[in-house]
Design a protein around this motif. Structure first.
Motif, PDB file in Angstrom:
ATOM      1  N   CYS A 255       0.827  -1.213   0.000  1.00 49.96           N
ATOM      2  CA  CYS A 255       0.000   0.000   0.000  1.00 49.96           C
ATOM      3  C   CYS A 255       0.861   1.263   0.000  1.00 49.96           C
ATOM      4  O   CYS A 255       0.523   2.268  -0.650  1.00 49.96           O
ATOM      5  CB  CYS A 255      -0.944   0.008   1.199  1.00 49.96           C
ATOM      6  SG  CYS A 255      -0.154  -0.484   2.747  1.00 49.96           S
ATOM      7  N   CYS A 323      -5.380  -1.967   7.724  1.00 50.67           N
ATOM      8  CA  CYS A 323      -5.730  -2.523   6.416  1.00 50.67           C
ATOM      9  C   CYS A 323      -7.211  -2.352   6.079  1.00 50.67           C
ATOM     10  O   CYS A 323      -7.560  -2.086   4.926  1.00 50.67           O
ATOM     11  CB  CYS A 323      -5.354  -4.003   6.376  1.00 50.67           C
ATOM     12  SG  CYS A 323      -3.572  -4.283   6.540  1.00 50.67           S
ATOM     13  N   SER A 324      -8.081  -2.527   7.074  1.00 51.10           N
ATOM     14  CA  SER A 324      -9.521  -2.442   6.784  1.00 51.10           C
ATOM     15  C   SER A 324      -9.907  -1.061   6.264  1.00 51.10           C
ATOM     16  O   SER A 324     -10.664  -0.938   5.290  1.00 51.10           O
ATOM     17  CB  SER A 324     -10.328  -2.774   8.041  1.00 51.10           C
ATOM     18  OG  SER A 324     -10.005  -1.879   9.096  1.00 51.10           O
ATOM     19  N   LYS A 325      -9.376  -0.011   6.865  1.00 52.58           N
ATOM     20  CA  LYS A 325      -9.689   1.348   6.409  1.00 52.58           C
ATOM     21  C   LYS A 325      -9.043   1.638   5.060  1.00 52.58           C
ATOM     22  O   LYS A 325      -9.615   2.359   4.235  1.00 52.58           O
ATOM     23  CB  LYS A 325      -9.233   2.370   7.452  1.00 52.58           C
ATOM     24  CG  LYS A 325     -10.083   2.380   8.711  1.00 52.58           C
ATOM     25  CD  LYS A 325      -9.705   3.526   9.639  1.00 52.58           C
ATOM     26  CE  LYS A 325     -10.614   3.560  10.858  1.00 52.58           C
ATOM     27  NZ  LYS A 325     -10.257   4.667  11.783  1.00 52.58           N
ATOM     28  N   LYS A 327      -8.645  -0.513   2.693  1.00 53.29           N
ATOM     29  CA  LYS A 327      -9.500  -1.162   1.700  1.00 53.29           C
ATOM     30  C   LYS A 327     -10.755  -0.350   1.423  1.00 53.29           C
ATOM     31  O   LYS A 327     -11.137  -0.151   0.265  1.00 53.29           O
ATOM     32  CB  LYS A 327      -9.865  -2.569   2.171  1.00 53.29           C
ATOM     33  CG  LYS A 327      -8.684  -3.534   2.175  1.00 53.29           C
ATOM     34  CD  LYS A 327      -9.071  -4.886   2.777  1.00 53.29           C
ATOM     35  CE  LYS A 327      -7.861  -5.815   2.817  1.00 53.29           C
ATOM     36  NZ  LYS A 327      -8.179  -7.112   3.473  1.00 53.29           N
ATOM     37  N   HIS A 330     -10.062   2.591  -0.767  1.00 52.68           N
ATOM     38  CA  HIS A 330      -9.457   2.266  -2.067  1.00 52.68           C
ATOM     39  C   HIS A 330      -7.957   2.542  -2.099  1.00 52.68           C
ATOM     40  O   HIS A 330      -7.412   2.953  -3.138  1.00 52.68           O
ATOM     41  CB  HIS A 330     -10.154   3.044  -3.192  1.00 52.68           C
ATOM     42  CG  HIS A 330     -11.649   2.957  -3.166  1.00 52.68           C
ATOM     43  ND1 HIS A 330     -12.348   1.800  -3.469  1.00 52.68           N
ATOM     44  CD2 HIS A 330     -12.603   3.876  -2.818  1.00 52.68           C
ATOM     45  CE1 HIS A 330     -13.644   2.004  -3.325  1.00 52.68           C
ATOM     46  NE2 HIS A 330     -13.823   3.255  -2.929  1.00 52.68           N
ATOM     47  N   ASN A 331      -7.280   2.302  -0.995  1.00 57.99           N
ATOM     48  CA  ASN A 331      -5.831   2.513  -0.944  1.00 57.99           C
ATOM     49  C   ASN A 331      -5.050   1.221  -0.714  1.00 57.99           C
ATOM     50  O   ASN A 331      -3.826   1.260  -0.603  1.00 57.99           O
ATOM     51  CB  ASN A 331      -5.477   3.523   0.154  1.00 57.99           C
ATOM     52  CG  ASN A 331      -6.069   4.893  -0.101  1.00 57.99           C
ATOM     53  OD1 ASN A 331      -7.001   5.311   0.590  1.00 57.99           O
ATOM     54  ND2 ASN A 331      -5.568   5.586  -1.112  1.00 57.99           N
ATOM     55  N   CYS A 332      -5.758   0.096  -0.653  1.00 54.85           N
ATOM     56  CA  CYS A 332      -5.083  -1.196  -0.546  1.00 54.85           C
ATOM     57  C   CYS A 332      -4.580  -1.581  -1.936  1.00 54.85           C
ATOM     58  O   CYS A 332      -5.280  -1.362  -2.943  1.00 54.85           O
ATOM     59  CB  CYS A 332      -6.037  -2.254  -0.005  1.00 54.85           C
ATOM     60  SG  CYS A 332      -5.277  -3.895   0.129  1.00 54.85           S
ATOM     61  N   ARG A 335      -4.829  -7.907  -3.951  1.00 55.08           N
ATOM     62  CA  ARG A 335      -5.974  -8.809  -3.846  1.00 55.08           C
ATOM     63  C   ARG A 335      -5.467 -10.138  -3.291  1.00 55.08           C
ATOM     64  O   ARG A 335      -4.278 -10.393  -3.256  1.00 55.08           O
ATOM     65  CB  ARG A 335      -6.620  -9.022  -5.224  1.00 55.08           C
ATOM     66  CG  ARG A 335      -7.240  -7.755  -5.798  1.00 55.08           C
ATOM     67  CD  ARG A 335      -7.898  -8.048  -7.127  1.00 55.08           C
ATOM     68  NE  ARG A 335      -8.508  -6.853  -7.702  1.00 55.08           N
ATOM     69  CZ  ARG A 335      -9.138  -6.825  -8.860  1.00 55.08           C
ATOM     70  NH1 ARG A 335      -9.246  -7.940  -9.588  1.00 55.08           N
ATOM     71  NH2 ARG A 335      -9.663  -5.700  -9.307  1.00 55.08           N
ATOM     72  N   THR A 336      -6.389 -10.959  -2.858  1.00 54.17           N
ATOM     73  CA  THR A 336      -6.006 -12.260  -2.301  1.00 54.17           C
ATOM     74  C   THR A 336      -5.129 -13.016  -3.286  1.00 54.17           C
ATOM     75  O   THR A 336      -5.481 -13.156  -4.463  1.00 54.17           O
ATOM     76  CB  THR A 336      -7.264 -13.090  -1.970  1.00 54.17           C
ATOM     77  OG1 THR A 336      -8.070 -12.347  -1.046  1.00 54.17           O
ATOM     78  CG2 THR A 336      -6.878 -14.426  -1.352  1.00 54.17           C
ATOM     79  N   CYS A 342       0.474 -10.497   3.026  1.00 58.45           N
ATOM     80  CA  CYS A 342      -0.801  -9.779   3.202  1.00 58.45           C
ATOM     81  C   CYS A 342      -1.971 -10.748   3.401  1.00 58.45           C
ATOM     82  O   CYS A 342      -2.983 -10.365   4.003  1.00 58.45           O
ATOM     83  CB  CYS A 342      -1.079  -8.887   1.989  1.00 58.45           C
ATOM     84  SG  CYS A 342      -0.009  -7.429   1.886  1.00 58.45           S
ATOM     85  N   ASP A 348      -3.139  -7.172   9.743  1.00 62.09           N
ATOM     86  CA  ASP A 348      -4.207  -6.176   9.702  1.00 62.09           C
ATOM     87  C   ASP A 348      -3.678  -4.737   9.738  1.00 62.09           C
ATOM     88  O   ASP A 348      -4.462  -3.798   9.884  1.00 62.09           O
ATOM     89  CB  ASP A 348      -5.191  -6.400  10.857  1.00 62.09           C
ATOM     90  CG  ASP A 348      -4.518  -6.339  12.223  1.00 62.09           C
ATOM     91  OD1 ASP A 348      -5.200  -6.597  13.223  1.00 62.09           O
ATOM     92  OD2 ASP A 348      -3.302  -6.044  12.284  1.00 62.09           O
TER      93      ASP A 348
END
Length: 379
Positions: A255, A323-325, A327, A330-332, A335-336, A342, A348
């Motif tokens: 990120c 990490c949750s914020k 995502k 839109h700054n993460c 992807r899996t 990650c 997190d």
């Protein structure tokens, strides 16, 4: 710095105990010490002051470990004489300890924390009027709206960041600055408490420095245990910072690399992403100038504005969001499956990513060293 020629009388013992650094508190505390036979021996080692020393240690730990200053709540009921004794003398003991540390940075940190605590209390305390008159030469409150003399305002606001504290953005009339109420965002009373924090911090710091100069060898020795405790805590915090400062670009989380790359390409990174990058850069020990350089290719880059905003992040010690914020905003960057680290369930926060990278590299280096060590024994 202008101060009132005379200070108002203040006899309310609860107020004096809440703000034991006030000039009006000195004779009260001296009277309490005489009344209860509290001398330096009792304060340092006596059983009567056991709980005061516990509270003092809490004040000291908060000054190092908390971002919100010293915990406001006392361990005793401040409306009782015993509670007032605990609160007042815990401050005095804490001041002795920071003075005995002979560390001006620690003293400054403690003074800042104590002043922040006082600020938070003043935001709800009716004693704010008396305390304002104690520290500010020209101050008045009209129907809940505070006004401060221009000379006081100029000197008090120099250490405060934010556009509302800059003179071009202030309501100035006849030598008075009006601290307008911004509702839930920032009340007029809250602004007054914030200004008072600057004056209180300076007074607390200067008083502790004066006490430090008067410390004799025997007192320094007697205070060596609590001084060692607080120095150890500071050292621990410093070690954490040093560990993060060692983070090279190979340790940066995706990120952070994404934000830096997009800015370099002239992409208009959103506000959340910019604050995240600035706070990450601060936490890993990058100089503010380096952080400003990250934004030079941004389409709206302005040297003065960016320098000011980055300085604000560093001064207020912003910490990066998790990490949750990232995502949600839109700054993460992944992807899996994109980054195995990650994908870990415990991952997190970007700072955890850096620590994990550093730990894995250190383990790998240890394995390599072990493999390359010459073997001993029979061939």
């Amino acid at each position: 710095m202008p101060k009132p020629f005379s200070i108002p009388d203040l006899s309310d013992e609860v107020t004096l105990a809440r703000y034991p650094f006030l000039p009006q508190a000195k004779p009260w505390i001296a009277n309490m010490a005489a009344k209860h036979e509290i001398d330096i021996d009792e304060l340092l080692d006596g059983t009567m002051m056991d709980r005061a020393r516990v509270r003092a240690r809490s004040r000291l730990v908060d000054s190092v470990d908390s971002k919100d200053g010293v915990e406001m709540a006392s361990i005793g009921d401040i409306h009782t004489e015993e509670g007032r004794l605990l609160e007042a003398f815990s401050f005095y003991y804490a001041r002795l300890v920071v003075g005995a540390s002979e560390d001006e940075r620690l003293i400054s940190r403690w003074a800042q924390a104590e002043a922040e605590r006082a600020q938070h209390i003043l935001e709800k305390d009716d004693a704010i009027s008396l305390i304002a008159e104690t520290y500010v030469s020209e101050v008045r409150c009209e129907e809940g709206i505070w006004k401060v003399g221009l000379s006081d305002f100029i000197e008090l606001c120099t250490g405060i960041t934010g556009s509302r504290w800059r003179l071009p953005n202030c309501d100035i009339n006849d030598g008075w600055v009006t601290l307008h109420d911004e509702g839930d965002k920032y009340s007029s009373r809250g602004k007054m408490a914030r200004l008072l924090r600057e004056r209180m911090k300076d007074d607390i710091k200067m008083d502790a420095l004066e006490k430090m100069e008067k410390m004799d060898e025997s007192l320094l020795i007697r205070l060596s245990e609590p001084v060692g405790m607080i120095r150890g805590l500071v050292a621990s915090k410093t070690a954490e910072t040093i560990a993060l400062i060692g983070a090279g670009e190979e340790d940066w989380p995706p990120c952070m690399r994404k934000a830096v790359a997009e800015l370099a390409e002239g992409v208009n990174v959103n506000h959340f992403g910019r604050v995240f990058l600035g706070s990450m850069a601060r936490c890993i020990g990058l100089p503010a100038e380096t952080t400003v350089d990250f934004f030079r290719s941004a389409p709206d880059f302005n040297e003065a504005t960016t320098t000011y905003q980055v300085g604000h992040l560093y001064e207020r010690e912003y910490t990066p969001s998790g990490c949750s914020k990232l995502k949600v905003n839109h700054n993460c960057a992944v992807r899996t499956g994109d980054d195995r680290l990650c994908d870990q369930s415990w991952m997190d926060h970007p700072l955890k990513y850096i620590r994990a990278k550093q730990r894995r590299r250190k383990q790998q280096q240890s394995i390599e060293v072990d493999v390359n060590l010459p073997k001993t024994g029979d061939a």
